[in-house]
Design a protein around this motif. Sequence first.
Motif, PDB file in Angstrom:
ATOM      1  N   GLN A  46      28.596 -13.159  -7.058  1.00  0.00           N
ATOM      2  CA  GLN A  46      27.526 -13.825  -7.853  1.00  0.00           C
ATOM      3  C   GLN A  46      27.755 -15.266  -7.534  1.00  0.00           C
ATOM      4  N   ILE A  47      28.074 -16.343  -7.758  1.00  0.00           N
ATOM      5  CA  ILE A  47      27.861 -17.674  -6.670  1.00  0.00           C
ATOM      6  C   ILE A  47      27.502 -18.205  -5.306  1.00  0.00           C
ATOM      7  N   SER A  83      30.051  -4.685  -7.271  1.00  0.00           N
ATOM      8  CA  SER A  83      29.263  -4.500  -8.837  1.00  0.00           C
ATOM      9  C   SER A  83      29.375  -3.408  -9.395  1.00  0.00           C
ATOM     10  N   GLY A  84      30.652  -2.092  -8.694  1.00  0.00           N
ATOM     11  CA  GLY A  84      31.225  -1.123 -10.089  1.00  0.00           C
ATOM     12  C   GLY A  84      29.646  -0.409 -10.290  1.00  0.00           C
ATOM     13  N   ASP A  91      21.766  -5.087  -7.858  1.00  0.00           N
ATOM     14  CA  ASP A  91      20.714  -5.215  -7.649  1.00  0.00           C
ATOM     15  C   ASP A  91      20.504  -6.459  -7.104  1.00  0.00           C
ATOM     16  N   LEU A  92      21.346  -7.806  -7.951  1.00  0.00           N
ATOM     17  CA  LEU A  92      21.303  -8.814  -6.445  1.00  0.00           C
ATOM     18  C   LEU A  92      22.077  -9.099  -5.694  1.00  0.00           C
ATOM     19  N   LEU A  93      23.441  -8.412  -5.569  1.00  0.00           N
ATOM     20  CA  LEU A  93      24.260  -8.667  -4.059  1.00  0.00           C
ATOM     21  C   LEU A  93      23.570  -7.566  -3.200  1.00  0.00           C
ATOM     22  N   LEU A  98      22.001  -7.515   1.537  1.00  0.00           N
ATOM     23  CA  LEU A  98      22.029  -6.398   1.964  1.00  0.00           C
ATOM     24  C   LEU A  98      20.564  -5.963   2.168  1.00  0.00           C
ATOM     25  N   PRO A  99      19.396  -6.586   1.930  1.00  0.00           N
ATOM     26  CA  PRO A  99      18.361  -6.247   2.145  1.00  0.00           C
ATOM     27  C   PRO A  99      17.486  -5.291   3.273  1.00  0.00           C
ATOM     28  N   ALA A 100      16.621  -4.570   2.416  1.00  0.00           N
ATOM     29  CA  ALA A 100      15.817  -3.597   3.178  1.00  0.00           C
ATOM     30  C   ALA A 100      15.569  -4.259   4.715  1.00  0.00           C
TER      31      ALA A 100
END
Length: 102
Positions: A46-47, A83-84, A91-93, A98-100
Amino acid sequence: MLNKLAGIQGKLNNIGDEVYQTWSYEQRHDEIAKLVQGFRNGLPVQILCQLSASIAGGTAEAAEHLAILISRRERKTIVNRESGSDKALRDLLQATLLPARN
């Protein structure tokens, strides 16, 4: 009192953003590369994502740097492993790692 403290905290959080805006692309890339190394040494993902976005100037910009520094296969593994079942974290990750594709 709490509102005043929250306002001060918000201003402090933005100080870095203002400094990063003065940096060149190379400076930003080098700093994000240091964060990637930190992640590989235990820095929470996250950081990595949040600071990369702040340094780069946004999530899409951070994603560009991270795509250069981390293979797509490794980024997919990170998203799935970290993320599990936490949808907000996923969503953040995904937005940062992995943006579209266009």
